[in-house]
Design a protein around this motif. Structure first.
Motif, PDB file in Angstrom:
ATOM      1  N   ALA A  89     -29.805  15.389 -32.697  1.00  8.21           N
ATOM      2  CA  ALA A  89     -29.070  14.283 -32.095  1.00  8.21           C
ATOM      3  C   ALA A  89     -27.567  14.416 -32.268  1.00  8.21           C
ATOM      4  O   ALA A  89     -26.799  14.200 -31.335  1.00  8.21           O
ATOM      5  CB  ALA A  89     -29.559  12.959 -32.686  1.00  8.21           C
ATOM      6  N   ILE A  90     -27.118  14.763 -33.456  1.00  2.58           N
ATOM      7  CA  ILE A  90     -25.679  14.838 -33.700  1.00  2.58           C
ATOM      8  C   ILE A  90     -25.031  15.902 -32.834  1.00  2.58           C
ATOM      9  O   ILE A  90     -23.890  15.740 -32.382  1.00  2.58           O
ATOM     10  CB  ILE A  90     -25.396  15.093 -35.201  1.00  2.58           C
ATOM     11  N   HIS A  91     -25.745  16.978 -32.561  1.00  6.59           N
ATOM     12  CA  HIS A  91     -25.192  18.042 -31.725  1.00  6.59           C
ATOM     13  C   HIS A  91     -25.103  17.599 -30.269  1.00  6.59           C
ATOM     14  O   HIS A  91     -24.160  17.959 -29.562  1.00  6.59           O
ATOM     15  CB  HIS A  91     -26.044  19.307 -31.850  1.00  6.59           C
ATOM     16  N   HIS A  92     -26.044  16.802 -29.829  1.00 11.75           N
ATOM     17  CA  HIS A  92     -25.992  16.288 -28.458  1.00 11.75           C
ATOM     18  C   HIS A  92     -24.832  15.306 -28.305  1.00 11.75           C
ATOM     19  O   HIS A  92     -24.137  15.300 -27.293  1.00 11.75           O
ATOM     20  CB  HIS A  92     -27.313  15.604 -28.100  1.00 11.75           C
ATOM     21  N   ARG A  93     -24.655  14.456 -29.304  1.00  6.31           N
ATOM     22  CA  ARG A  93     -23.530  13.512 -29.256  1.00  6.31           C
ATOM     23  C   ARG A  93     -22.209  14.271 -29.198  1.00  6.31           C
ATOM     24  O   ARG A  93     -21.322  13.948 -28.399  1.00  6.31           O
ATOM     25  CB  ARG A  93     -23.565  12.592 -30.471  1.00  6.31           C
ATOM     26  N   ARG A  94     -22.100  15.267 -30.033  1.00  6.05           N
ATOM     27  CA  ARG A  94     -20.853  16.051 -30.075  1.00  6.05           C
ATOM     28  C   ARG A  94     -20.620  16.760 -28.749  1.00  6.05           C
ATOM     29  O   ARG A  94     -19.494  16.753 -28.227  1.00  6.05           O
ATOM     30  CB  ARG A  94     -20.941  17.059 -31.224  1.00  6.05           C
ATOM     31  N   SER A  95     -21.656  17.348 -28.197  1.00  4.22           N
ATOM     32  CA  SER A  95     -21.518  18.059 -26.916  1.00  4.22           C
ATOM     33  C   SER A  95     -21.075  17.113 -25.806  1.00  4.22           C
ATOM     34  O   SER A  95     -20.210  17.445 -24.990  1.00  4.22           O
ATOM     35  CB  SER A  95     -22.854  18.714 -26.528  1.00  4.22           C
ATOM     36  N   ALA A  96     -21.673  15.920 -25.768  1.00  2.00           N
ATOM     37  CA  ALA A  96     -21.337  14.959 -24.723  1.00  2.00           C
ATOM     38  C   ALA A  96     -19.890  14.510 -24.824  1.00  2.00           C
ATOM     39  O   ALA A  96     -19.162  14.459 -23.828  1.00  2.00           O
ATOM     40  CB  ALA A  96     -22.270  13.750 -24.813  1.00  2.00           C
ATOM     41  N   VAL A  97     -19.466  14.179 -26.029  1.00  3.39           N
ATOM     42  CA  VAL A  97     -18.103  13.673 -26.225  1.00  3.39           C
ATOM     43  C   VAL A  97     -17.074  14.751 -25.927  1.00  3.39           C
ATOM     44  O   VAL A  97     -16.066  14.506 -25.255  1.00  3.39           O
ATOM     45  CB  VAL A  97     -17.942  13.124 -27.652  1.00  3.39           C
ATOM     46  N   LEU A  98     -17.310  15.961 -26.416  1.00  5.82           N
ATOM     47  CA  LEU A  98     -16.350  17.041 -26.178  1.00  5.82           C
ATOM     48  C   LEU A  98     -16.293  17.415 -24.698  1.00  5.82           C
ATOM     49  O   LEU A  98     -15.209  17.708 -24.167  1.00  5.82           O
ATOM     50  CB  LEU A  98     -16.729  18.266 -27.018  1.00  5.82           C
ATOM     51  N   ALA A  99     -17.445  17.419 -24.038  1.00  5.83           N
ATOM     52  CA  ALA A  99     -17.466  17.734 -22.600  1.00  5.83           C
ATOM     53  C   ALA A  99     -16.694  16.677 -21.823  1.00  5.83           C
ATOM     54  O   ALA A  99     -15.890  16.996 -20.937  1.00  5.83           O
ATOM     55  CB  ALA A  99     -18.904  17.816 -22.098  1.00  5.83           C
ATOM     56  N   ALA A 100     -16.935  15.402 -22.136  1.00  3.88           N
ATOM     57  CA  ALA A 100     -16.239  14.318 -21.440  1.00  3.88           C
ATOM     58  C   ALA A 100     -14.736  14.391 -21.686  1.00  3.88           C
ATOM     59  O   ALA A 100     -13.938  14.191 -20.766  1.00  3.88           O
ATOM     60  CB  ALA A 100     -16.785  12.973 -21.903  1.00  3.88           C
ATOM     61  N   ASP A 101     -14.348  14.692 -22.910  1.00  2.56           N
ATOM     62  CA  ASP A 101     -12.918  14.758 -23.225  1.00  2.56           C
ATOM     63  C   ASP A 101     -12.244  15.894 -22.460  1.00  2.56           C
ATOM     64  O   ASP A 101     -11.112  15.750 -21.985  1.00  2.56           O
ATOM     65  CB  ASP A 101     -12.723  14.955 -24.730  1.00  2.56           C
ATOM     66  N   ALA A 102     -12.931  17.012 -22.327  1.00  2.00           N
ATOM     67  CA  ALA A 102     -12.369  18.148 -21.579  1.00  2.00           C
ATOM     68  C   ALA A 102     -12.148  17.780 -20.119  1.00  2.00           C
ATOM     69  O   ALA A 102     -11.112  18.116 -19.522  1.00  2.00           O
ATOM     70  CB  ALA A 102     -13.303  19.351 -21.691  1.00  2.00           C
ATOM     71  N   ILE A 103     -13.111  17.076 -19.521  1.00  4.21           N
ATOM     72  CA  ILE A 103     -12.990  16.686 -18.112  1.00  4.21           C
ATOM     73  C   ILE A 103     -11.869  15.671 -17.929  1.00  4.21           C
ATOM     74  O   ILE A 103     -11.042  15.782 -17.009  1.00  4.21           O
ATOM     75  CB  ILE A 103     -14.316  16.103 -17.601  1.00  4.21           C
ATOM     76  N   VAL A 104     -11.812  14.683 -18.814  1.00  2.00           N
ATOM     77  CA  VAL A 104     -10.772  13.648 -18.720  1.00  2.00           C
ATOM     78  C   VAL A 104      -9.380  14.272 -18.868  1.00  2.00           C
ATOM     79  O   VAL A 104      -8.460  13.951 -18.106  1.00  2.00           O
ATOM     80  CB  VAL A 104     -10.995  12.559 -19.785  1.00  2.00           C
ATOM     81  N   ALA A 105      -9.219  15.169 -19.836  1.00  2.00           N
ATOM     82  CA  ALA A 105      -7.924  15.812 -20.047  1.00  2.00           C
ATOM     83  C   ALA A 105      -7.514  16.628 -18.822  1.00  2.00           C
ATOM     84  O   ALA A 105      -6.346  16.607 -18.399  1.00  2.00           O
ATOM     85  CB  ALA A 105      -7.985  16.710 -21.281  1.00  2.00           C
ATOM     86  N   PHE A 106      -8.464  17.325 -18.239  1.00  2.00           N
ATOM     87  CA  PHE A 106      -8.202  18.130 -17.038  1.00  2.00           C
ATOM     88  C   PHE A 106      -7.750  17.256 -15.874  1.00  2.00           C
ATOM     89  O   PHE A 106      -6.740  17.540 -15.208  1.00  2.00           O
ATOM     90  CB  PHE A 106      -9.471  18.905 -16.678  1.00  2.00           C
ATOM     91  N   LEU A 107      -8.472  16.176 -15.630  1.00  2.00           N
ATOM     92  CA  LEU A 107      -8.144  15.295 -14.514  1.00  2.00           C
ATOM     93  C   LEU A 107      -6.821  14.572 -14.749  1.00  2.00           C
ATOM     94  O   LEU A 107      -6.016  14.418 -13.817  1.00  2.00           O
ATOM     95  CB  LEU A 107      -9.263  14.268 -14.315  1.00  2.00           C
ATOM     96  N   HIS A 108      -6.592  14.110 -15.964  1.00  2.00           N
ATOM     97  CA  HIS A 108      -5.354  13.380 -16.256  1.00  2.00           C
ATOM     98  C   HIS A 108      -4.131  14.274 -16.073  1.00  2.00           C
ATOM     99  O   HIS A 108      -3.111  13.848 -15.520  1.00  2.00           O
ATOM    100  CB  HIS A 108      -5.409  12.826 -17.679  1.00  2.00           C
TER     101      HIS A 108
END
Length: 253
Positions: free
Chosen positions: A132-151
């Motif tokens: 579970a902790i690895h899935h949470r980490r993957s989701a958050v890091l993936a979302a942050d990468a996309i948000v940073a790219f778009l911003h």
């Protein structure tokens, strides 16, 4: 995990302070991260979607519609709309196109991860607790990468003043051009109503009728109060209802 893992999200939310859904989702994400709650996967997915919405709304116009037409747009639909709004598909560099494509796939993987591992998953079996902790980490890091790219792409884009959420300072080059070539005059009609007249190059005039009080109130609250106090000193007739609750004291600046 904490929001320290999400520099892209924090920067975007700081930039778009007037986007309530974005701020609310950031607070929810922070709470879920503090609690090590799997709901942070849903928050991460929603963060990407809301950022895409903010970007699309900044460029969408009736003549150039960008919002998804699906009845219930998916994350991929919103991301595609944001990419169109930022004109990222117009860049011819093949490596950059591959980067945009990878972000699409990343968003798709994030959506799949949310559906399978998130607390709002559609009746699917949860992952093993030890993962579970690895899935949470993957989701958050993936979302942050996309948000940073778009911003970052949004900050580099040429915005449309008629629909942008940005402050006046964001259009420095446009402001300088207008200030250098457009004059300003004031006229009063037969009823005493003032009218601002913007003197355009070539002799054309762009009129704007607005009350002095409204102009001051919208542009400078301290100047509004100063003008109000000055007007009170020369007023000899009290207008019924002009001062709510009978308050005759001067307003503080």
């Amino acid at each position: 995990m904490t929001l320290d893992w999400c520099p892209g999200m924090r920067e975007a939310c700081s930039h778009w302070r007037d986007a309530p859904m974005l701020q609310q989702n950031l607070e929810a994400l922070e709470q879920m991260l503090d609690q090590d709650n799997d709901a942070c996967i849903d928050c991460a997915k929603t963060m990407v979607e809301v950022v895409c919405r903010v970007i699309v709304e900044s460029f969408h116009t009736p003549l150039a519609p960008l919002k998804p037409v699906q009845e219930t747009p998916s994350l991929s639909d919103w991301l595609s709309a944001a990419v169109r709004a930022l004109r990222l598909g117009d860049i011819r560099d093949e490596k950059f196109k591959k980067l945009v494509s990878r972000h699409h796939k990343l968003a798709g993987a994030l959506n799949d991860l949310r559906n399978q591992a998130g607390p709002a998953s559609h009746g699917k079996d949860p992952y093993l607790e030890r993962l579970a902790i690895h899935h949470r980490r993957s989701a958050v890091l993936a979302a942050d990468a996309i948000v940073a790219f778009l911003h970052k792409a949004y900050l580099d884009a040429q915005l449309i003043p008629t629909s942008s959420r940005e402050p006046w300072e964001r259009f420095a080059s446009y402001n300088a051009l207008i200030d250098a070539h457009v004059g300003l005059a004031i006229e009063t009609d037969e009823d005493g109503a003032p009218s601002l007249r913007f003197l355009l190059p070539g002799g054309d005039v762009l009129p704007l009728t607005i009350e002095v009080s409204r102009l001051l109130y919208q542009l400078d609250r301290e100047a509004y109060v100063e003008a109000l106090n000055a007007a009170r000193t020369v007023s000899t007739t009290r207008v019924v209802g002009a001062e709510p609750d009978g308050n005759d004291m001067e307003l503080a600046g």
